[in-house]
Design a protein around this motif. Structure first.
Motif, PDB file in Angstrom:
ATOM      1  N   LEU A   4       0.849  -1.185   0.000  1.00 54.05           N
ATOM      2  CA  LEU A   4       0.000   0.000   0.000  1.00 54.05           C
ATOM      3  C   LEU A   4       0.877   1.224   0.000  1.00 54.05           C
ATOM      4  CD1 LEU A   4      -3.041   0.378  -0.054  1.00 54.05           C
ATOM      5  CD2 LEU A   4      -3.013   0.627   2.393  1.00 54.05           C
ATOM      6  N   LEU A   5       0.342   2.304  -0.562  1.00 53.65           N
ATOM      7  CA  LEU A   5       1.079   3.545  -0.528  1.00 53.65           C
ATOM      8  C   LEU A   5       1.378   3.936   0.906  1.00 53.65           C
ATOM      9  CD1 LEU A   5      -1.518   6.341  -1.086  1.00 53.65           C
ATOM     10  CD2 LEU A   5      -2.100   3.942  -1.203  1.00 53.65           C
ATOM     11  N   ARG A   6       2.478   4.645   1.095  1.00 52.91           N
ATOM     12  CA  ARG A   6       2.901   4.994   2.432  1.00 52.91           C
ATOM     13  C   ARG A   6       3.312   6.456   2.474  1.00 52.91           C
ATOM     14  NH1 ARG A   6       7.656   1.730   5.505  1.00 52.91           N
ATOM     15  NH2 ARG A   6       9.064   3.478   5.245  1.00 52.91           N
ATOM     16  N   PHE A   7       2.947   7.139   3.550  1.00 57.48           N
ATOM     17  CA  PHE A   7       3.241   8.556   3.695  1.00 57.48           C
ATOM     18  C   PHE A   7       4.075   8.784   4.933  1.00 57.48           C
ATOM     19  CE2 PHE A   7      -0.493   8.067   1.243  1.00 57.48           C
ATOM     20  CZ  PHE A   7      -0.379   9.017   0.250  1.00 57.48           C
ATOM     21  N   ALA A   8       5.173   9.493   4.805  1.00 58.34           N
ATOM     22  CA  ALA A   8       6.068   9.731   5.929  1.00 58.34           C
ATOM     23  C   ALA A   8       6.113  11.195   6.294  1.00 58.34           C
ATOM     24  CB  ALA A   8       7.469   9.242   5.595  1.00 58.34           C
ATOM     25  N   ASN A   9       6.443  11.450   7.559  1.00 58.10           N
ATOM     26  CA  ASN A   9       6.497  12.819   8.052  1.00 58.10           C
ATOM     27  C   ASN A   9       7.921  13.334   7.966  1.00 58.10           C
ATOM     28  OD1 ASN A   9       3.922  12.249   8.919  1.00 58.10           O
ATOM     29  ND2 ASN A   9       4.595  11.666  10.947  1.00 58.10           N
ATOM     30  N   ALA A  10       8.336  13.793   6.860  1.00 62.22           N
ATOM     31  CA  ALA A  10       9.662  14.356   6.906  1.00 62.22           C
ATOM     32  C   ALA A  10       9.829  15.548   6.015  1.00 62.22           C
ATOM     33  CB  ALA A  10      10.695  13.303   6.696  1.00 62.22           C
ATOM     34  N   ILE A 140      -7.729   3.112   8.351  1.00 62.03           N
ATOM     35  CA  ILE A 140      -6.399   3.178   7.739  1.00 62.03           C
ATOM     36  C   ILE A 140      -6.257   4.566   7.132  1.00 62.03           C
ATOM     37  CG2 ILE A 140      -4.859   2.220   5.997  1.00 62.03           C
ATOM     38  CD1 ILE A 140      -6.439  -0.397   6.193  1.00 62.03           C
ATOM     39  N   SER A 141      -5.326   5.349   7.631  1.00 59.98           N
ATOM     40  CA  SER A 141      -5.176   6.728   7.172  1.00 59.98           C
ATOM     41  C   SER A 141      -3.817   7.275   7.568  1.00 59.98           C
ATOM     42  CB  SER A 141      -6.289   7.598   7.765  1.00 59.98           C
ATOM     43  OG  SER A 141      -6.202   7.623   9.184  1.00 59.98           O
ATOM     44  N   PRO A 142      -3.416   8.419   6.986  1.00 59.91           N
ATOM     45  CA  PRO A 142      -2.138   9.035   7.366  1.00 59.91           C
ATOM     46  C   PRO A 142      -2.123   9.359   8.860  1.00 59.91           C
ATOM     47  CG  PRO A 142      -2.992  10.032   5.349  1.00 59.91           C
ATOM     48  CD  PRO A 142      -4.080   9.169   5.891  1.00 59.91           C
ATOM     49  N   GLU A 143      -1.096   8.918   9.561  1.00 60.97           N
ATOM     50  CA  GLU A 143      -1.076   9.020  11.017  1.00 60.97           C
ATOM     51  C   GLU A 143      -1.114  10.464  11.507  1.00 60.97           C
ATOM     52  OE1 GLU A 143       1.179   6.950  14.789  1.00 60.97           O
ATOM     53  OE2 GLU A 143       2.265   7.170  12.901  1.00 60.97           O
ATOM     54  N   VAL A 169      -4.965   2.163  12.124  1.00 60.63           N
ATOM     55  CA  VAL A 169      -3.784   1.558  11.522  1.00 60.63           C
ATOM     56  C   VAL A 169      -3.116   2.629  10.661  1.00 60.63           C
ATOM     57  CG1 VAL A 169      -2.899  -0.210   9.953  1.00 60.63           C
ATOM     58  CG2 VAL A 169      -4.804  -0.749  11.496  1.00 60.63           C
ATOM     59  N   PRO A 170      -1.928   3.100  11.042  1.00 59.79           N
ATOM     60  CA  PRO A 170      -1.259   4.150  10.271  1.00 59.79           C
ATOM     61  C   PRO A 170      -0.970   3.716   8.834  1.00 59.79           C
ATOM     62  CG  PRO A 170      -0.242   3.908  12.435  1.00 59.79           C
ATOM     63  CD  PRO A 170      -1.162   2.725  12.253  1.00 59.79           C
ATOM     64  N   LEU A 171      -1.227   4.608   7.913  1.00 59.95           N
ATOM     65  CA  LEU A 171      -0.916   4.330   6.515  1.00 59.95           C
ATOM     66  C   LEU A 171       0.583   4.136   6.323  1.00 59.95           C
ATOM     67  CD1 LEU A 171      -2.271   4.157   3.710  1.00 59.95           C
ATOM     68  CD2 LEU A 171      -1.874   6.607   3.460  1.00 59.95           C
ATOM     69  N   GLU A 172       1.367   4.681   7.261  1.00 60.79           N
ATOM     70  CA  GLU A 172       2.812   4.568   7.196  1.00 60.79           C
ATOM     71  C   GLU A 172       3.339   3.213   7.662  1.00 60.79           C
ATOM     72  OE1 GLU A 172       1.496   8.764   7.866  1.00 60.79           O
ATOM     73  OE2 GLU A 172       1.101   6.830   8.831  1.00 60.79           O
ATOM     74  N   SER A 173       2.469   2.338   8.159  1.00 63.60           N
ATOM     75  CA  SER A 173       2.901   1.024   8.648  1.00 63.60           C
ATOM     76  C   SER A 173       3.689   0.283   7.569  1.00 63.60           C
ATOM     77  CB  SER A 173       1.689   0.182   9.058  1.00 63.60           C
ATOM     78  OG  SER A 173       0.936   0.817  10.061  1.00 63.60           O
ATOM     79  N   SER A 174       4.759  -0.387   7.971  1.00 65.36           N
ATOM     80  CA  SER A 174       5.585  -1.091   6.993  1.00 65.36           C
ATOM     81  C   SER A 174       4.853  -2.260   6.359  1.00 65.36           C
ATOM     82  CB  SER A 174       6.877  -1.581   7.648  1.00 65.36           C
ATOM     83  OG  SER A 174       6.580  -2.473   8.718  1.00 65.36           O
TER      84      SER A 174
END
Length: 317
Positions: A4-10, A140-143, A169-174
């Motif tokens: 799944l697509l993943r979004f990170a905070n950086a 399931i969504s961006p944390e 469930v964070p979308l950023e989950s591995s």
């Protein structure tokens, strides 16, 4: 297998890169990593979620609203512009359609009821819908968006219905499939899945969503919601071509699917659809395959009857 697509905070500048997610021993190279600014004006994910909440807030204050979202107000700016024209926005019609379908579906489930919402992080369905007893809702969504929303909702006293459970469930989950299982999702139990607002950046990203749902949802479970119209890569309005594309995309992932007409939804609700182009396609799909858990259960039972020489059990399988 789950991707799944993943979004990170950086970083402050948005970049896109390919990710790889693993489930068991299988691997798939799909997914998108979006790194965006975190201040409100420059965070596209946050702005999109707030815009959607603004539409729900406006709908709630219409003379004859499609639905009432008592919590949308805490998620929008105090100076939000109100547009109470007679037309019903596509987004609000979709929200009502999904609300009704979710509740009808879970009310026909026996025992434990599982609902999975793929959202923008500001979905208030867990709080505002009248969920039946023993409903477990997974979001399931961006944390980072979810955390902002959860804090604001807690501040206004939003509560989940008694005897229900709400899990994020964070979308950023591995590994989102693994994360869902760790939180108690059971692929041998009925579930209903809805997507509205989840950031989908590429066709591969949406295929990852289909892969996730297809792996976890039992045979005959429903998956509904919206997908970006541009994914069809066809001229908007060419319904026949889009339908063929939809059939091919969903069928290749184990789903039967039908496009849902916004005009027909509006008509069924006694509303007039807002004119103009809308960027999404509304759909209703049914899982045609067995979930991974169902297949594992079937294999174990097959092994048992073979070892025990249970001819009657073998015929039942």
């Amino acid at each position: 297998m789950e991707c799944l697509l993943r979004f990170a905070n950086a970083p402050a500048v948005a970049t896109i890169s390919t990710l790889r997610f693993n489930d068991k021993s299988k691997t798939k190279k799909h997914g998108v990593l979006l790194r965006a600014k975190l201040d409100g004006e420059n965070d596209p994910l946050l702005q999109s979620a707030v815009n959607a909440a603004s539409l729900r807030f406006q709908e709630t204050h219409r003379p004859e609203p499609l639905f009432v979202d008592p919590y949308a107000g805490c998620l929008v700016p105090p100076d939000v512009q109100m547009d109470l024209k007679k037309y019903s926005h596509h987004y609000c019609l979709t929200t009502k359609f999904i609300d009704d379908k979710l509740l009808r579906t879970v009310n026909h489930m026996d025992g434990l009821k599982q609902v999975v919402l793929l959202t923008d992080g500001m979905d208030t369905r867990p709080y505002r819908l009248n969920w039946p007893t023993s409903t477990i809702i997974f979001d399931i969504s961006p944390e980072r968006i979810f955390k902002i929303s959860a804090e604001k909702l807690e501040g206004v006293g939003a509560k989940i219905p008694r005897s229900c459970l709400f899990l994020h469930v964070p979308l950023e989950s591995s590994n989102i499939q693994q994360a869902l299982r760790a939180k108690g999702f059971n692929g041998n139990r009925p579930s209903v899945w809805a997507i509205q607002g989840l950031p989908v950046m590429t066709l591969a990203s949406f295929e990852d969503v289909l892969l996730l749902v297809g792996s976890l949802a039992m045979n005959k479970c429903l998956f509904l919601g919206e997908l970006p119209a541009w994914l069809a890569e066809t001229e908007f309005g060419n319904k026949s071509t889009t339908e063929k594309w939809m059939d091919k995309l969903f069928m290749s992932n184990g789903f039967g699917v039908g496009m849902v007409s916004y005009k027909e939804v509006a008509s069924s609700l006694g509303k007039e659809l807002a004119p103009g182009y809308y960027k999404n396609i509304l759909f209703l799909a049914e899982q045609l395959r067995f979930s991974d858990d169902q297949m594992d259960t079937w294999r174990r039972e097959l092994q048992r009857v073979e070892e025990e020489g249970d001819e009657e059990g073998f015929e039942e399988l």
